[in-house]
Motif scaffolding. Structure first.
Motif, mmCIF file in Angstrom:
data_model
loop_
_atom_site.group_PDB
_atom_site.id
_atom_site.type_symbol
_atom_site.label_atom_id
_atom_site.label_comp_id
_atom_site.label_asym_id
_atom_site.label_seq_id
_atom_site.Cartn_x
_atom_site.Cartn_y
_atom_site.Cartn_z
ATOM 1 N N ASP A 74 28.940 12.113 5.323
ATOM 2 C CA ASP A 74 28.693 11.538 6.647
ATOM 3 C C ASP A 74 29.013 12.578 7.719
ATOM 4 O OD1 ASP A 74 28.496 10.147 8.994
ATOM 5 O OD2 ASP A 74 29.718 8.434 8.356
ATOM 6 N N LEU A 110 23.203 16.868 12.037
ATOM 7 C CA LEU A 110 22.836 15.773 12.930
ATOM 8 C C LEU A 110 21.540 16.027 13.688
ATOM 9 C CD1 LEU A 110 26.289 14.807 14.501
ATOM 10 C CD2 LEU A 110 24.940 13.468 12.881
ATOM 11 N N THR A 121 29.041 12.470 10.851
ATOM 12 C CA THR A 121 29.789 11.981 12.010
ATOM 13 C C THR A 121 31.299 12.011 11.772
ATOM 14 O OG1 THR A 121 29.682 9.671 11.286
ATOM 15 C CG2 THR A 121 27.871 10.492 12.663
ATOM 16 N N LEU A 141 29.639 20.429 13.192
ATOM 17 C CA LEU A 141 29.457 19.184 13.936
ATOM 18 C C LEU A 141 28.002 18.904 14.312
ATOM 19 C CD1 LEU A 141 32.520 19.316 16.385
ATOM 20 C CD2 LEU A 141 32.391 18.335 14.095
ATOM 21 N N THR A 142 27.110 19.879 14.114
ATOM 22 C CA THR A 142 25.753 19.691 14.637
ATOM 23 C C THR A 142 24.616 19.883 13.641
ATOM 24 O OG1 THR A 142 25.665 22.007 15.378
ATOM 25 C CG2 THR A 142 26.445 20.358 16.973
ATOM 26 N N ARG A 168 16.997 14.101 16.290
ATOM 27 C CA ARG A 168 18.014 13.727 15.307
ATOM 28 C C ARG A 168 17.507 14.163 13.932
ATOM 29 N NH1 ARG A 168 22.278 10.803 16.537
ATOM 30 N NH2 ARG A 168 22.371 9.736 18.540
#
Length: 342
Positions: free
Chosen positions: A129, A266, A131, A262-263, A328
């Motif tokens: 995940d 995503l 996130t 973090l990116t 996204r």
């Protein structure tokens, strides 16, 4: 002729205000650190930039017979000099890292296999995940180690190989000539400033096979042919070498790893320059049509096959600020053969 084009009459005021804000903030931090250190000994070494600056100042003003600081005020000349140097650190660290991150997104968007390998590595160490990656890093910062993320580090290194963000100059020396590799002729450097240009070194095919292509695997522990193992000594030098190498290189690599973690799982990125190869979509930079090109025969500025080539704007940055589209992850429209999207 439009001599006033691009002129903003309030720019000098904005620059003055921003400079004053930064100077006041750094000055307050210097004073706070000085007050806390003057009441203690100077024996304990710190690694923060403000502490390192103060260590030198306090050592110079401390009495030789005492480890206590008797002065109650920082020298104004030192404060002015330290403030300017700290602003340089802040600017250089932010500016070069942000440009490198833009290029990482750019290269990954053009290399689906590299993106898939990178995302798989992040899934293994940060969990499936994306996130929850930030919480995982906060709980265990060692997840960002090079041993855990070798491919992430390889992507960073390969990006900096193709598009190094900065360089530096050296003072010539009578004992250090420059040798022409083809003729053997020696050129003296004494009395000159020597500029080692990483672009030229990084694109030498004898050091980096397929130099214009994005291959992060060349920096992996066991790279496939034709990439040498290891990378030739001192060939990769985006942070330069020797006593004047980049003091913030470890921080820059760490910051880039965090942002990638973090990116990259995503979001998907795609360059959005106008012109052939980009759907003809109007980009943010319409001034790239080469002069003299006739109607219906537009030629778009490109260097080594890339519209996002570097320009010098303070430091090296992507042309036109890298206009791009962002989706996204896995929601990016898929093109059919007729050019429509689904």
């Amino acid at each position: 002729m439009k001599p006033w084009k691009g002129y903003n009459p309030i720019s000098p005021f904005i620059q003055w205000r921003n400079t004053r804000t930064m100077d006041n903030y750094i000055g307050r931090e210097l004073s706070k650190r000085f007050e806390s250190k003057s009441a203690t000994t100077t024996a304990k070494k710190q690694k923060h930039i403000i502490d390192l600056a103060l260590e030198t100042s306090l050592t110079e003003i401390a009495p030789a017979s005492s480890s206590k600081i008797t002065s109650t005020k920082l020298d104004p000349t030192f404060v002015a000099h330290a403030t300017n140097q700290i602003k340089t650190f802040i600017f250089a660290g932010h500016d070069t890292t942000s440009s490198t991150i833009c290029y990482i997104y750019h290269f990954l968007s053009r290399s689906p296999s590299a993106l898939a390998t990178l995302r798989a590595e992040h899934d293994r160490f940060f969990g499936p995940d994306p996130t929850l990656a930030a919480e995982a890093i906060k709980c265990d910062p060692s997840l960002l180690s090079n041993s855990n993320l070798p491919y992430t580090l390889a992507v960073i290194r390969e990006t900096l190989r193709i598009y190094p963000a900065a360089s530096s100059v050296r003072q010539g020396n009578p004992s250090v000539p420059i040798i022409d590799p083809t003729t053997g002729k020696a050129y003296p450097t004494a009395g000159f400033m020597v500029w080692p240009l990483p672009h030229g070194i990084h694109r030498r095919p004898d050091l980096f096979p397929k130099p214009l292509e994005f291959h992060p695997e060349r920096f992996m522990p066991d790279p496939p042919a034709p990439f040498p193992n290891p990378v030739p000594k001192d060939a990769w030098r985006p942070f330069e070498k020797g006593p004047r190498n980049c003091i913030g290189q470890e921080l820059a690599i760490l910051e880039t790893k965090v942002i990638m973690a973090l990116t990259v799982r995503l979001f998907d990125f795609e360059a959005a320059y106008a012109g052939p190869g980009f759907d003809g979509t109007p980009g943010m930079d319409h001034g790239d049509v080469e002069k003299g090109a006739g109607k219906g025969d537009k030629k778009w500025n490109m260097i080594d096959g890339d519209r996002a080539y570097q320009i010098l704007l303070g430091t090296a940055k992507p042309k036109a600020g890298f206009p791009c589209r962002v989706w996204r992850a896995r929601e990016k429209p898929v093109k059919e053969e007729n050019g429509l999207t689904k």
